[in-house]
Design a protein around this motif. Structure first.
Motif, PDB file in Angstrom:
ATOM      1  N   ASP A 298      -1.968  14.941  -0.845  1.00 13.21           N
ATOM      2  CA  ASP A 298      -1.963  13.796   0.073  1.00 13.21           C
ATOM      3  C   ASP A 298      -3.337  13.148   0.058  1.00 13.21           C
ATOM      4  O   ASP A 298      -4.311  13.730   0.538  1.00 13.21           O
ATOM      5  CB  ASP A 298      -1.603  14.243   1.488  1.00 13.21           C
ATOM      6  CG  ASP A 298      -1.468  13.087   2.464  1.00 13.21           C
ATOM      7  OD1 ASP A 298      -1.938  11.976   2.150  1.00 13.21           O
ATOM      8  OD2 ASP A 298      -0.897  13.274   3.561  1.00 13.21           O
TER       9      ASP A 298
ATOM     10  N   ARG B 134       0.810  -1.209   0.000  1.00 12.07           N
ATOM     11  CA  ARG B 134       0.000   0.000   0.000  1.00 12.07           C
ATOM     12  C   ARG B 134       0.850   1.269   0.000  1.00 12.07           C
ATOM     13  O   ARG B 134       0.425   2.318   0.485  1.00 12.07           O
ATOM     14  CB  ARG B 134      -0.953   0.001   1.188  1.00 12.07           C
ATOM     15  CG  ARG B 134      -2.027  -1.072   1.090  1.00 12.07           C
ATOM     16  CD  ARG B 134      -3.093  -0.897   2.154  1.00 12.07           C
ATOM     17  NE  ARG B 134      -3.760   0.381   2.075  1.00 12.07           N
ATOM     18  CZ  ARG B 134      -4.773   0.658   1.256  1.00 12.07           C
ATOM     19  NH1 ARG B 134      -5.209  -0.264   0.425  1.00 12.07           N
ATOM     20  NH2 ARG B 134      -5.327   1.847   1.251  1.00 12.07           N
TER      21      ARG B 134
ATOM     22  N   GLU C  88     -13.511  10.977   0.375  1.00 11.82           N
ATOM     23  CA  GLU C  88     -12.161  10.901   0.933  1.00 11.82           C
ATOM     24  C   GLU C  88     -11.749  12.259   1.492  1.00 11.82           C
ATOM     25  O   GLU C  88     -11.898  13.285   0.820  1.00 11.82           O
ATOM     26  CB  GLU C  88     -11.159  10.480  -0.148  1.00 11.82           C
ATOM     27  CG  GLU C  88     -11.593   9.303  -0.996  1.00 11.82           C
ATOM     28  CD  GLU C  88     -11.512   7.971  -0.276  1.00 11.82           C
ATOM     29  OE1 GLU C  88     -11.040   7.937   0.882  1.00 11.82           O
ATOM     30  OE2 GLU C  88     -11.915   6.955  -0.870  1.00 11.82           O
TER      31      GLU C  88
ATOM     32  N   GLU D  42      -5.688   8.617  -4.962  1.00  9.27           N
ATOM     33  CA  GLU D  42      -4.310   8.172  -5.147  1.00  9.27           C
ATOM     34  C   GLU D  42      -3.813   8.457  -6.556  1.00  9.27           C
ATOM     35  O   GLU D  42      -2.608   8.618  -6.784  1.00  9.27           O
ATOM     36  CB  GLU D  42      -4.187   6.663  -4.882  1.00  9.27           C
ATOM     37  CG  GLU D  42      -4.435   6.255  -3.445  1.00  9.27           C
ATOM     38  CD  GLU D  42      -5.888   5.850  -3.220  1.00  9.27           C
ATOM     39  OE1 GLU D  42      -6.753   6.336  -3.992  1.00  9.27           O
ATOM     40  OE2 GLU D  42      -6.149   5.058  -2.302  1.00  9.27           O
TER      41      GLU D  42
ATOM     42  N   THR E 255      -4.577  10.776   1.776  1.00  7.21           N
ATOM     43  CA  THR E 255      -5.073  10.283   3.063  1.00  7.21           C
ATOM     44  C   THR E 255      -5.067  11.355   4.144  1.00  7.21           C
ATOM     45  O   THR E 255      -5.319  11.052   5.305  1.00  7.21           O
ATOM     46  CB  THR E 255      -4.234   9.088   3.551  1.00  7.21           C
ATOM     47  OG1 THR E 255      -2.904   9.535   3.861  1.00  7.21           O
ATOM     48  CG2 THR E 255      -4.162   7.992   2.506  1.00  7.21           C
TER      49      THR E 255
ATOM     50  N   ARG F  84      -2.810  10.402   6.833  1.00  2.00           N
ATOM     51  CA  ARG F  84      -3.355   9.238   7.532  1.00  2.00           C
ATOM     52  C   ARG F  84      -4.144   9.688   8.770  1.00  2.00           C
ATOM     53  O   ARG F  84      -3.939   9.202   9.888  1.00  2.00           O
ATOM     54  CB  ARG F  84      -2.244   8.257   7.924  1.00  2.00           C
ATOM     55  CG  ARG F  84      -1.458   7.729   6.735  1.00  2.00           C
ATOM     56  CD  ARG F  84      -0.550   6.579   7.137  1.00  2.00           C
ATOM     57  NE  ARG F  84       0.303   6.168   6.036  1.00  2.00           N
ATOM     58  CZ  ARG F  84      -0.060   5.357   5.042  1.00  2.00           C
ATOM     59  NH1 ARG F  84      -1.277   4.874   5.026  1.00  2.00           N
ATOM     60  NH2 ARG F  84       0.779   5.036   4.088  1.00  2.00           N
TER      61      ARG F  84
ATOM     62  N   GLU G  61       1.955  -0.826   4.801  1.00  2.26           N
ATOM     63  CA  GLU G  61       1.761   0.586   4.494  1.00  2.26           C
ATOM     64  C   GLU G  61       2.988   1.454   4.740  1.00  2.26           C
ATOM     65  O   GLU G  61       2.974   2.637   4.418  1.00  2.26           O
ATOM     66  CB  GLU G  61       0.577   1.131   5.300  1.00  2.26           C
ATOM     67  CG  GLU G  61      -0.705   0.339   5.067  1.00  2.26           C
ATOM     68  CD  GLU G  61      -1.927   1.042   5.612  1.00  2.26           C
ATOM     69  OE1 GLU G  61      -1.980   2.276   5.537  1.00  2.26           O
ATOM     70  OE2 GLU G  61      -2.812   0.352   6.114  1.00  2.26           O
TER      71      GLU G  61
ATOM     72  N   GLY H 205     -10.654   6.350   9.172  1.00  3.56           N
ATOM     73  CA  GLY H 205      -9.502   7.103   8.686  1.00  3.56           C
ATOM     74  C   GLY H 205      -9.933   8.204   7.741  1.00  3.56           C
ATOM     75  O   GLY H 205     -10.762   9.058   8.088  1.00  3.56           O
ATOM     76  N   SER H 206      -9.414   8.179   6.526  1.00  7.16           N
ATOM     77  CA  SER H 206      -9.764   9.201   5.534  1.00  7.16           C
ATOM     78  C   SER H 206     -10.958   8.797   4.680  1.00  7.16           C
ATOM     79  O   SER H 206     -11.416   9.577   3.851  1.00  7.16           O
ATOM     80  CB  SER H 206      -8.558   9.477   4.632  1.00  7.16           C
ATOM     81  OG  SER H 206      -8.172   8.302   3.943  1.00  7.16           O
TER      82      SER H 206
ATOM     83  N   GLU I 284       1.327  18.326  10.726  1.00  9.48           N
ATOM     84  CA  GLU I 284       0.629  17.252  10.015  1.00  9.48           C
ATOM     85  C   GLU I 284      -0.189  17.826   8.868  1.00  9.48           C
ATOM     86  O   GLU I 284      -0.644  18.966   8.931  1.00  9.48           O
ATOM     87  CB  GLU I 284      -0.295  16.495  10.984  1.00  9.48           C
ATOM     88  CG  GLU I 284       0.438  15.847  12.147  1.00  9.48           C
ATOM     89  CD  GLU I 284      -0.516  15.308  13.198  1.00  9.48           C
ATOM     90  OE1 GLU I 284      -1.679  15.781  13.238  1.00  9.48           O
ATOM     91  OE2 GLU I 284      -0.108  14.449  13.983  1.00  9.48           O
TER      92      GLU I 284
END
Length: 400
Positions: free
Chosen positions: A119, A11, A108, A178, A121, A124, A307, A153-154, A223
């Motif tokens: 990004d 991943r 997402e 992605e 995610t 994350r 990951e 998560g996302s 972040e």
């Protein structure tokens, strides 16, 4: 007959395609041993159109492999606008039903900067932080016929009651995030009225997310903020034939994947939470759990996502899985009598999945080394996940 599938999914999410594959650097003595005694092959799909773009969003055919094991290869071809698409899987994973005339979108939480998605995610983002953002979207933008549901998560769900959009959904060529790393997201919206609707909803949501306290704290901590949402994989209400009805086999899935949990629920397959980490105790617990579940199920699909972006850590994890999960489970399975075991490992360099299978009535097609290049030389090459499933099970599954 007992069937075991262990899928080590790479991943790594990066625009850098030079990353080493899991088979390139790791020392895998047990898998290499199986490669010289069993049947080695490769899954290398040849998708077209929108499905092709969706598949290329992952470095390998993860969706093809996962869906095929669960007897629902059709989901792969129904990327947008039909029952059983990604949005349907997301909704099932979040425990919500898609109502008639309703569209379920994969929602997402991502990071954008100057109009580019950087990004997929949002660093994350953990589920508790994401939940505060989803609640804010519902508070500010939610209304009758439009609501967000918290996922993991996302990954979340947007449910929209919009019959007028249904005819356009099947034409929507929307990429998962992605695929859009480093690109201007507005250029990837459909060129018709659905694209205008999507842009409006995304920009309204961005205004809510960008100034939210949760994101301000994330920025202060260095972040990536979840300052935008991206929508893809719309799906309509519908029913999916259970796996047991199609294959005549009971199945269990062990995975931490939000997407796979939805697939399992849609298909009436037992779902067990997978590994949270790869320490010794967790690996030992997993092998014991798999063997226990195989006493009451015909098929076990063990999904192991790797990951880490650190090259050394990814190598270490793969080597540990070889010795502490695949080896003990496969060797124990050999004492069950009739059995088949397949271990599949994603290959970043070839964008395919290399596998080795052993078991009852499987003809040996060995390879000198367990690599995609050597696997192709055996002639055991599948361009469709369902075809690989049929070969592994020894009989075709019923089409829905």
């Amino acid at each position: 007959m007992k069937y075991l599938v262990v899928h080590c999914e790479d991943r790594t999410v990066s625009a850098d395609t030079r990353a080493d594959g899991l088979l390139e650097t790791a020392r895998l003595p047990y898998l290499q041993q199986l490669a010289q005694a069993g049947a080695v092959g490769v899954l290398s799909p040849r998708p077209r159109g929108m499905v092709a773009r969706w598949r290329r969003a992952r470095p390998v055919a993860h969706a093809e492999l996962s869906l095929a094991w669960l007897g629902q290869g059709l989901l792969v071809s129904q990327v947008n606008g039909l029952a059983g698409g990604p949005g349907h899987c997301y909704a099932a994973s979040a425990n919500v039903d898609v109502a008639p005339q309703e569209i379920a979108w994969c929602c997402e939480l991502v990071t954008q900067h100057d109009g580019r998605l950087i990004d997929p995610t949002a660093g994350r983002i953990p589920t508790p932080e994401a939940a505060t953002l989803i609640q804010a979207l519902n508070d500010r933008l939610g209304r009758q016929g439009m609501r967000w549901v918290t996922g993991q998560g996302s990954h979340h769900v947007l449910l929209v009651q919009a019959p007028e959009l249904l005819p356009l959904v099947s034409k929507a060529a929307l990429e998962p995030p992605e695929r859009l790393i480093g690109r201007f997201w507005r250029r990837h919206l459909p060129r018709h009225e659905l694209g205008l609707w999507l842009r409006q909803v995304i920009e309204q949501a961005s205004a809510v997310l960008d100034g939210h306290e949760t994101n301000r704290v994330r920025v202060d901590l260095g972040e990536n903020p979840a300052n935008m949402m991206w929508l893809w994989g719309p799906a309509a209400e519908g029913r999916v034939m259970p796996f047991q009805d199609r294959a005549g086999l009971s199945a269990v899935v062990l995975s931490s994947s939000f997407f796979l949990r939805g697939i399992a629920r849609l298909l009436g397959v037992t779902w067990i939470e997978g590994l949270a980490n790869f320490d010794e105790a967790s690996c030992q617990n997993l092998q014991q759990r798999v063997l226990q579940l195989l006493t009451s199920h015909d098929v076990a699909y063990v999904h192991l996502p790797i990951e880490s972006r650190d090259r050394v850590e990814r190598q270490w994890i793969m080597e540990r899985l070889d010795q502490m999960v695949i080896r003990p489970v496969a060797e124990a399975l050999m004492g069950y009598g009739a059995f088949r075991c397949l271990a599949a490992v994603d290959d970043l360099s070839s964008r395919s999945t290399t596998f080795v299978a052993v078991g009852t009535n499987l003809l040996g097609q060995p390879a000198v080394r367990l690599t995609a290049q050597e696997a192709r030389k055996t002639g055991l090459v599948f361009h469709d996940g369902t075809a690989l499933l049929n070969w592994f099970l020894g009989a075709p599954i019923r089409e829905p």
